[in-house]
Scaffold this active site. Structure first.
Site, PDB file in Angstrom:
ATOM      1  N   ASP A 188      -1.625   1.169   7.568  1.00 57.02           N
ATOM      2  CA  ASP A 188      -1.906   0.958   8.985  1.00 57.02           C
ATOM      3  C   ASP A 188      -1.879   2.284   9.734  1.00 57.02           C
ATOM      4  O   ASP A 188      -1.228   3.240   9.283  1.00 57.02           O
ATOM      5  CB  ASP A 188      -0.832   0.067   9.627  1.00 57.02           C
TER       6      ASP A 188
HETATM    7  N1  URA Z   1       2.336  -3.078   4.790  1.00 62.06           N
HETATM    8  C1  URA Z   1       2.141  -2.943   6.109  1.00 62.06           C
HETATM    9  O1  URA Z   1       2.534  -3.807   6.881  1.00 62.06           O
HETATM   10  N2  URA Z   1       1.517  -1.867   6.564  1.00 62.06           N
HETATM   11  C2  URA Z   1       1.078  -0.867   5.763  1.00 62.06           C
HETATM   12  O2  URA Z   1       0.527   0.109   6.235  1.00 62.06           O
HETATM   13  C3  URA Z   1       1.297  -1.005   4.386  1.00 62.06           C
HETATM   14  C4  URA Z   1       1.929  -2.123   3.918  1.00 62.06           C
END
Ligand code: URA
Length: 236
Positions: free
Chosen positions: A106
């Site tokens: 993310d």
């Molecule tokens: N899980 C998440 O919630 N975000 C990420 O970036 C990776 C795994």
């Protein structure tokens, strides 16, 4: 043995664009097996030809693998009209390789991100069937505890009803924990912790399989992975 045009071979190495390479080759700056070659169309055996540019030996690799310490605030994408992407953090010669991210982090997540031009490799890393573990350091609101760990090991059901595979949660105290998952659903770790009433404040990927990030690259830093790194990744 696979054969390839000299200009294509050098373009695949990210040396320059195909058009620039035709000029570079015609200018006599490229040697093949120690002899100057001025024909961009010259066909070569990729596995055996020794190619150099301005006297410096070049190494041909069919596929390329990099690790990056993705900073917070950067998109896991190859391009975006308005926002900075992980590809924007690479120098031009690496952007020319056609790399893409292996899975995604993310925008607000930092840590280990792999980049490659090898589609089979992506599949091997992200498919739950490959059982490649992804470890994350998380800071949450409240305290992640042994009850959360037990729920993770049974397999969390997300708020929308999605069933997750069994995962590990190691409470570290002080609102901190390490989470290990083998799949990569959208916002998975954030949603798993949210389903336990522990919203994530900080999330950082520490490792993929046996390959750990460490702190030495620093935010936005990257390095090429060699054979040993790839073995380490899959042989955890
Ligand atoms: N899980 C998440 O919630 N975000 C990420 O970036 C990776 C795994």
């Amino acid at each position: 043995m696979p054969q390839i045009r000299l200009d294509k071979l050098l373009a695949d190495m990210g040396v320059a664009s195909r058009r620039e390479l035709r000029e570079i080759i015609r200018a006599g700056r490229v040697q093949v097996d120690g002899v100057t070659e001025t024909r961009p169309e010259r066909k070569l055996e990729v596995d055996t030809a020794l190619v150099s540019l301005d006297g410096k030996a070049l190494r041909y690799r069919r596929f390329h693998y990099y690790m990056m310490d993705k900073p917070v605030g950067v998109l896991t994408a190859t391009e975006d009209k308005t926002q900075q992407t992980v590809l924007d953090l690479l120098p031009p010669e690496l952007r020319r390789l056609g790399l893409f991210p292996v899975g995604r982090l993310d925008k607000d997540t930092s840590g280990l991100l792999l980049l490659t031009d090898d589609g089979d490799f992506v599949h091997r890393v992200i498919s739950p069937k490959s059982c490649v573990k992804k470890r994350y350091y998380a800071e949450v609101e409240g305290e992640a505890d042994e009850e959360d760990a037990a729920a993770f090991s049974r397999g969390i059901v997300l708020k929308d009803g999605t069933q997750c595979l069994p995962a590990e949660l190691e409470p570290l105290g002080g609102g901190r924990c390490v989470v290990t998952v083998m799949e990569g659903k959208y916002h998975q770790v954030r949603r798993m912790l949210a389903s336990r009433g522990k919203p994530v404040l900080v999330l950082r990927r520490l490792s993929i399989g046996g390959l750990s990030l460490g702190e030495e690259l620093g935010p936005g830093g990257f390095r090429e992975l060699g054979e040993n790194d790839l073995c380490t990744l899959f042989n955890a």
